[in-house]
Design an enzyme around this catalytic site. Sequence first.
Site, mmCIF file in Angstrom:
data_model
loop_
_atom_site.group_PDB
_atom_site.id
_atom_site.type_symbol
_atom_site.label_atom_id
_atom_site.label_comp_id
_atom_site.label_asym_id
_atom_site.label_seq_id
_atom_site.Cartn_x
_atom_site.Cartn_y
_atom_site.Cartn_z
ATOM 1 N N LYS A 192 30.994 10.908 7.417
ATOM 2 C CA LYS A 192 29.936 10.593 6.447
ATOM 3 C C LYS A 192 28.811 11.602 6.635
ATOM 4 O O LYS A 192 28.162 11.645 7.682
ATOM 5 C CB LYS A 192 29.424 9.171 6.664
ATOM 6 C CG LYS A 192 28.262 8.816 5.725
ATOM 7 C CD LYS A 192 27.834 7.373 5.868
ATOM 8 C CE LYS A 192 26.652 7.068 4.949
ATOM 9 N NZ LYS A 192 26.195 5.681 5.073
ATOM 10 N N LYS A 245 33.128 10.974 3.080
ATOM 11 C CA LYS A 245 32.079 10.608 2.121
ATOM 12 C C LYS A 245 30.938 11.605 2.202
ATOM 13 O O LYS A 245 30.531 11.929 3.318
ATOM 14 C CB LYS A 245 31.599 9.205 2.498
ATOM 15 C CG LYS A 245 30.434 8.691 1.713
ATOM 16 C CD LYS A 245 29.941 7.411 2.311
ATOM 17 C CE LYS A 245 28.723 7.010 1.514
ATOM 18 N NZ LYS A 245 28.000 5.933 2.103
#
Length: 322
Positions: A192, A245
């Site tokens: 992330k 992500k």
Amino acid sequence: MSSRLRRMRRNESLRKLVRETHVQPSDLIYPIFVREGQTEPEPILSMPGQYRLPINRLSETAKEVEGLGIGALLIFGLPSRKDDGATSCYDPNGVVQQAIREVKKATPNLVVMTDVCVCAYMGHGHCGVLNGQEIDNDATLPLLARMALSHARAGADVVAPSSMMDEQVGAIRTALDTEGLKDTAVMAYSAKFSSAFYGPFREAADSAPSFGDRASYQHDYANPRHARRELLQDIEEGADILMVKPGLAYLDVVLRARELSDLPIAAYAVSGEYSMIKAAAERGWLDEKKIVLETLTAFRRAGADLIITYHAKEASTWLNNS
Ligand code: PBG
């Protein structure tokens, strides 16, 4: 000439026959925002078509999502009360816990995933407990474990820690196992990145940091090798699904994750990606359906098994009718 590549792309029937990559509604995960203490859906202005949903509308949403064949729901909560201990995040009657029970009552077979992070539960909006101006990694772990446990007890199938604290996956896995919740899976937000693509989400979830940014805990977007180390660590700690992500700008990382592990890989097409497509489509500059199907295929081509997308309902409708 013996090789004429155009032979197999002459018409749609031939193209369909040799198509290498497919997207199905069951590959998609639909993120929803649930707000405590309201009775009507509230439009999220920066994400046209998305709403902060009241608990009493969830059975309707769950049935619609299940009817479309979408793989899972991912629940984000907006509590009515924030405090420095993020105490409502592990309340058995907290917003997410209520939401899980409501969805499971309406659609027992629909997979329910929950976001496990404290940023929407504390006034300062950071993803961990503060110690002065610092985010205290190890003080945050028990809180995340407690939050994940209460989601699991309410019936979540998968908990998804997104706060980017070191050892969050291991702490949650240990807590679940110790408390007899061995079947609850963990989807790890492993790669992330600290990203401007999360802008609209922070409005949606009311979780923008009140000072500084998230760069001390989310990855530097210039560092794929660093992200690889975290993927490896999350595998060690017992992750069941690995996530990358944001999505579109990080397909190289999706491909690396695919090559690194046989675990299911999820890619998150985040709020900013959704809003960019919506904004261009509203102006008539892009064909929304074509762009969405092309980008979803790109995620799958890069190696993602699962795609978390705010377009899940529309995309499933298009896929089911094609
Ligand atoms: C919370 C969280 C965020 C997102 C998912 N979980 C926001 C952030 O890290 O600032 C972003 C999702 C999106 O943009 O769609 N930690």
